[in-house]
Design a protein around this motif. Structure first.
Motif, PDB file in Angstrom:
ATOM      1  N   SER A  57       0.931  -1.278  -0.011  1.00 14.76           N
ATOM      2  CA  SER A  57       0.193   0.033   0.057  1.00 14.76           C
ATOM      3  C   SER A  57       0.901   1.204  -0.184  1.00 14.76           C
ATOM      4  O   SER A  57       0.347   2.238  -0.388  1.00 14.76           O
ATOM      5  CB  SER A  57      -0.961  -0.052   1.303  1.00 14.76           C
ATOM      6  OG  SER A  57      -0.311  -0.318   2.286  1.00 14.76           O
ATOM      7  N   GLY A  83       2.056   1.479  -3.946  1.00 13.38           N
ATOM      8  CA  GLY A  83       0.939   1.337  -4.821  1.00 13.38           C
ATOM      9  C   GLY A  83       1.238   0.741  -5.909  1.00 13.38           C
ATOM     10  O   GLY A  83       2.094  -0.228  -5.988  1.00 13.38           O
ATOM     11  N   VAL A  84       0.340   0.544  -6.938  1.00 10.86           N
ATOM     12  CA  VAL A  84       0.366  -0.201  -7.996  1.00 10.86           C
ATOM     13  C   VAL A  84       0.661   0.700  -9.188  1.00 10.86           C
ATOM     14  O   VAL A  84      -0.250   1.819  -9.634  1.00 10.86           O
ATOM     15  CB  VAL A  84      -1.018  -1.108  -8.196  1.00 10.86           C
ATOM     16  CG1 VAL A  84      -0.985  -1.696  -9.592  1.00 10.86           C
ATOM     17  CG2 VAL A  84      -1.136  -1.869  -6.929  1.00 10.86           C
ATOM     18  N   ALA A 118       0.906   1.932 -13.224  1.00 12.20           N
ATOM     19  CA  ALA A 118      -0.234   1.809 -14.262  1.00 12.20           C
ATOM     20  C   ALA A 118      -0.117   0.480 -15.129  1.00 12.20           C
ATOM     21  O   ALA A 118      -1.123   0.051 -15.517  1.00 12.20           O
ATOM     22  CB  ALA A 118      -0.151   2.991 -15.209  1.00 12.20           C
ATOM     23  N   ARG A 127      -2.225  -2.148 -13.210  1.00 15.33           N
ATOM     24  CA  ARG A 127      -3.715  -1.926 -12.895  1.00 15.33           C
ATOM     25  C   ARG A 127      -4.600  -2.491 -13.771  1.00 15.33           C
ATOM     26  O   ARG A 127      -4.273  -2.957 -14.952  1.00 15.33           O
ATOM     27  CB  ARG A 127      -3.928  -0.519 -12.795  1.00 15.33           C
ATOM     28  CG  ARG A 127      -3.008   0.448 -11.614  1.00 15.33           C
ATOM     29  CD  ARG A 127      -3.468   1.676 -11.574  1.00 15.33           C
ATOM     30  NE  ARG A 127      -5.070   1.770 -11.079  1.00 15.33           N
ATOM     31  CZ  ARG A 127      -5.336   1.870  -9.702  1.00 15.33           C
ATOM     32  NH1 ARG A 127      -4.262   1.409  -9.030  1.00 15.33           N
ATOM     33  NH2 ARG A 127      -6.406   1.892  -9.432  1.00 15.33           N
ATOM     34  N   GLY A 128      -5.794  -3.022 -13.531  1.00 12.57           N
ATOM     35  CA  GLY A 128      -6.569  -3.633 -14.420  1.00 12.57           C
ATOM     36  C   GLY A 128      -6.109  -5.096 -14.561  1.00 12.57           C
ATOM     37  O   GLY A 128      -6.649  -5.765 -15.436  1.00 12.57           O
ATOM     38  N   ARG A 178      -3.975  -9.381 -19.245  1.00 19.34           N
ATOM     39  CA  ARG A 178      -3.956  -8.375 -18.236  1.00 19.34           C
ATOM     40  C   ARG A 178      -2.787  -9.061 -17.142  1.00 19.34           C
ATOM     41  O   ARG A 178      -2.244 -10.239 -17.553  1.00 19.34           O
ATOM     42  CB  ARG A 178      -5.355  -8.643 -17.352  1.00 19.34           C
ATOM     43  CG  ARG A 178      -6.425  -8.146 -18.076  1.00 19.34           C
ATOM     44  CD  ARG A 178      -7.820  -8.139 -17.391  1.00 19.34           C
ATOM     45  NE  ARG A 178      -9.033  -7.936 -18.048  1.00 19.34           N
ATOM     46  CZ  ARG A 178      -9.119  -6.365 -18.043  1.00 19.34           C
ATOM     47  NH1 ARG A 178      -8.570  -5.385 -17.542  1.00 19.34           N
ATOM     48  NH2 ARG A 178     -10.393  -6.164 -18.768  1.00 19.34           N
ATOM     49  N   ARG A 191      -9.732   1.140  -5.881  1.00 20.64           N
ATOM     50  CA  ARG A 191      -8.830   2.342  -5.927  1.00 20.64           C
ATOM     51  C   ARG A 191      -7.183   1.921  -5.771  1.00 20.64           C
ATOM     52  O   ARG A 191      -6.499   2.628  -6.523  1.00 20.64           O
ATOM     53  CB  ARG A 191      -9.276   3.108  -4.782  1.00 20.64           C
ATOM     54  CG  ARG A 191     -10.690   3.826  -4.945  1.00 20.64           C
ATOM     55  CD  ARG A 191     -10.825   4.713  -3.662  1.00 20.64           C
ATOM     56  NE  ARG A 191     -12.343   4.963  -3.520  1.00 20.64           N
ATOM     57  CZ  ARG A 191     -13.094   5.312  -2.335  1.00 20.64           C
ATOM     58  NH1 ARG A 191     -12.228   5.645  -1.515  1.00 20.64           N
ATOM     59  NH2 ARG A 191     -14.208   5.486  -2.181  1.00 20.64           N
ATOM     60  N   ILE A 205      -5.413  -1.170  -5.815  1.00 22.31           N
ATOM     61  CA  ILE A 205      -5.084  -2.114  -7.048  1.00 22.31           C
ATOM     62  C   ILE A 205      -5.635  -1.874  -8.477  1.00 22.31           C
ATOM     63  O   ILE A 205      -4.804  -2.378  -9.304  1.00 22.31           O
ATOM     64  CB  ILE A 205      -5.249  -3.487  -6.407  1.00 22.31           C
ATOM     65  CG1 ILE A 205      -4.469  -3.714  -4.896  1.00 22.31           C
ATOM     66  CG2 ILE A 205      -4.728  -4.614  -7.395  1.00 22.31           C
ATOM     67  CD1 ILE A 205      -4.675  -5.515  -4.313  1.00 22.31           C
ATOM     68  N   GLY A 206      -6.827  -1.634  -8.335  1.00 21.33           N
ATOM     69  CA  GLY A 206      -7.329  -1.440  -9.849  1.00 21.33           C
ATOM     70  C   GLY A 206      -7.775  -2.677 -10.231  1.00 21.33           C
ATOM     71  O   GLY A 206      -7.322  -3.039 -11.727  1.00 21.33           O
ATOM     72  N   ALA A 207      -8.136  -3.738  -9.522  1.00 22.77           N
ATOM     73  CA  ALA A 207      -8.624  -5.000 -10.025  1.00 22.77           C
ATOM     74  C   ALA A 207      -9.785  -4.974 -10.976  1.00 22.77           C
ATOM     75  O   ALA A 207     -10.575  -4.391 -11.098  1.00 22.77           O
ATOM     76  CB  ALA A 207      -8.777  -5.839  -8.834  1.00 22.77           C
TER      77      ALA A 207
END
Length: 308
Positions: A6, A9-10, A12, A15-16, A47, A113, A115-117
C-alpha cells in the motif's frame, strides 16, 4: 516479478489485473489452484496477474500471543508466486486500519482504488472485512456493483480430505514431513541467516550451520534428513537437529544442520533448509561418546533417506 504494498501503490502497467486474493501461507495445492486460475485468466485476457497476500497474518494481529504457525516467509512466497507465473505480489499490511474496514470499504478502497482489480479469484472459504462480514457471495455482489469480476476456485482434495494449511501444520507437528510435502508439492523449508554458535558440533566432528526458527511453525523436535539451498543456489544434503539440544546448557531452540561433503564458512549467509524425513525424536544421552555414536548413525540414516 514486482513486490508491491500500500505504500508503493500499483503502477499503471499493473492496474486492471486479475488478482488472486488470500493469505496463501504455505502455498499448498489449494493455493496453487487459486493462483493458477488467476494467472490463466490474466494471460487469456491480456492482463497482469497479481497475487495479493497479507502480512502479518490476520491471526497474528488478532492473537499476538498465539503460538508460531507460519509455513512461509514473504520472501519464500514471493519466489513461489513468481514460479507460478505471477507478475507481481501485493502485500496488504494488516494493521488496525485495515482490520477496521468493512467488506464494502475493503472492496472499494483496496481492490478498486488501490490495486485497480479487473477480476478477483479466491478460494471458497475466503472472508474479508471487519468481523469477517464478507464472504465469496458478498465479494461477487460487490464486484458486480463496483466493476470487477469475482471467481471462486473449489477446494482441492487429496487422500479424501481437503488440502489445507491446518492439515499441513498437523503433519509437521506430528513428525510427518513427507505427508506435509505431498500437500505442499515440495518439502517444508525454513529459511534464515546462519548464526555463530558455541561450536559444540565442530568439537564433536559435526560442524553445524545454526539458525533460529523465527516465526515459523515449530515442527516436531527431533533429527531430520534435510536438503539445504545456499545463497548462490548450491544444493546440499545433510542431517539436522531441530529442538532445544537437551545435552547442553542452557537450552536454546535452534535448527542445527550438518551438511554432508561441505567445508566452508556460512556465517551471515541466508540458507534455506528443507525437512525431508523425520528420523527420531530429540534425546538426552548418558555421555558425549554415546551422543557421537548416535550422530554417526543419524548421518547414515539421513544419507539413506536422501539416497546419497
Amino acid at each position: 516479478m514486482e513486490r508491491l504494498d500500500s505504500g508503493s501503490g500499483v503502477p499503471a502497467a499493473l492496474r486492471g489485473g486479475i488478482v488472486a486474493l488470500g493469505n496463501f501461507d504455505g502455498f499448498h495445492l489449494g493455493h496453487q489452484a487459486v493462483v493458477g486460475r488467476a494467472v490463466a485468466r490474466a494471460r487469456a485476457e491480456g492482463r497482469p496477474a497479481i497475487v495479493a497476500t497479507f502480512d502479518p497474518h490476520p491471526r497474528r494481529f488478532f492473537q499476538p500471543q498465539a503460538e508460531h504457525f507460519r509455513l512461509t516467509t514473504l520472501d519464500q512466497r514471493e519466489r513461489l508466486f513468481a514460479e507460478a507465473g505471477a507478475d507481481a505480489m501485493f502485500v496488504f499490511r494488516f494493521d488496525a486500519d485495515l482490520a477496521g474496514l468493512g467488506a464494502r470499504g475493503f472492496a472499494e478502497q483496496q481492490l478498486v482504488r488501490l490495486i485497480g482489480a479487473a477480476g478477483v479469484v479466491t478460494g471458497d472459504d475466503f472472508t474479508f472485512g471487519k468481523g469477517r462480514e464478507g464472504d465469496v457471495a458478498a465479494l461477487a455482489a460487490l464486484g458486480a456493483e463496483l466493476g470487477f469480476s469475482a471467481e471462486v476456485v473449489p477446494p482441492v482434495m487429496l487422500g479424501g480430505e481437503t488440502v489445507s494449511s491446518t492439515r499441513i501444520r498437523a503433519h509437521l507437528r506430528e513428525g510427518r514431513p513427507r505427508e506435509a510435502a505431498a500437500l505442499l508439492t515440495r518439502p517444508f523449508a525454513i529459511e534464515g541467516v546462519i548464526e555463530g554458535g558455541d561450536r559444540r558440533g565442530r568439537e564433536l566432528g559435526f560442524p553445524t550451520a545454526n539458525m533460529t526458527l523465527a516465526n515459523y511453525l515449530r515442527p516436531a523436535y527431533g533429527i531430520y534428513a534435510v536438503r539445504g539451498r545456499l545463497a548462490h543456489g548450491r544444493l546440499l544434503g545433510g542431517v539436522a537437529n531441530l529442538g532445544v539440544r537437551p545435552m547442553f546448557d542452557p537450552p536454546r531452540e535452534l535448527l542445527e544442520t550438518y551438511f554432508f561433503d561441505f567445508s566452508g564458512d556460512l556465517y551471515g549467509q541466508t540458507v534455506e533448509v528443507a525437512l525431508i524425513d523425520y528420523l527420531r525424536p530429540e534425546a538426552k544421552f548418558d555421555s558425549l561418546d554415546a551422543l557421537m555414536v548416535q550422530m554417526d548413525r543419524d548421518a547414515i540414516a539421513a544419507r539413506a533417506a536422501l539416497a546419497i
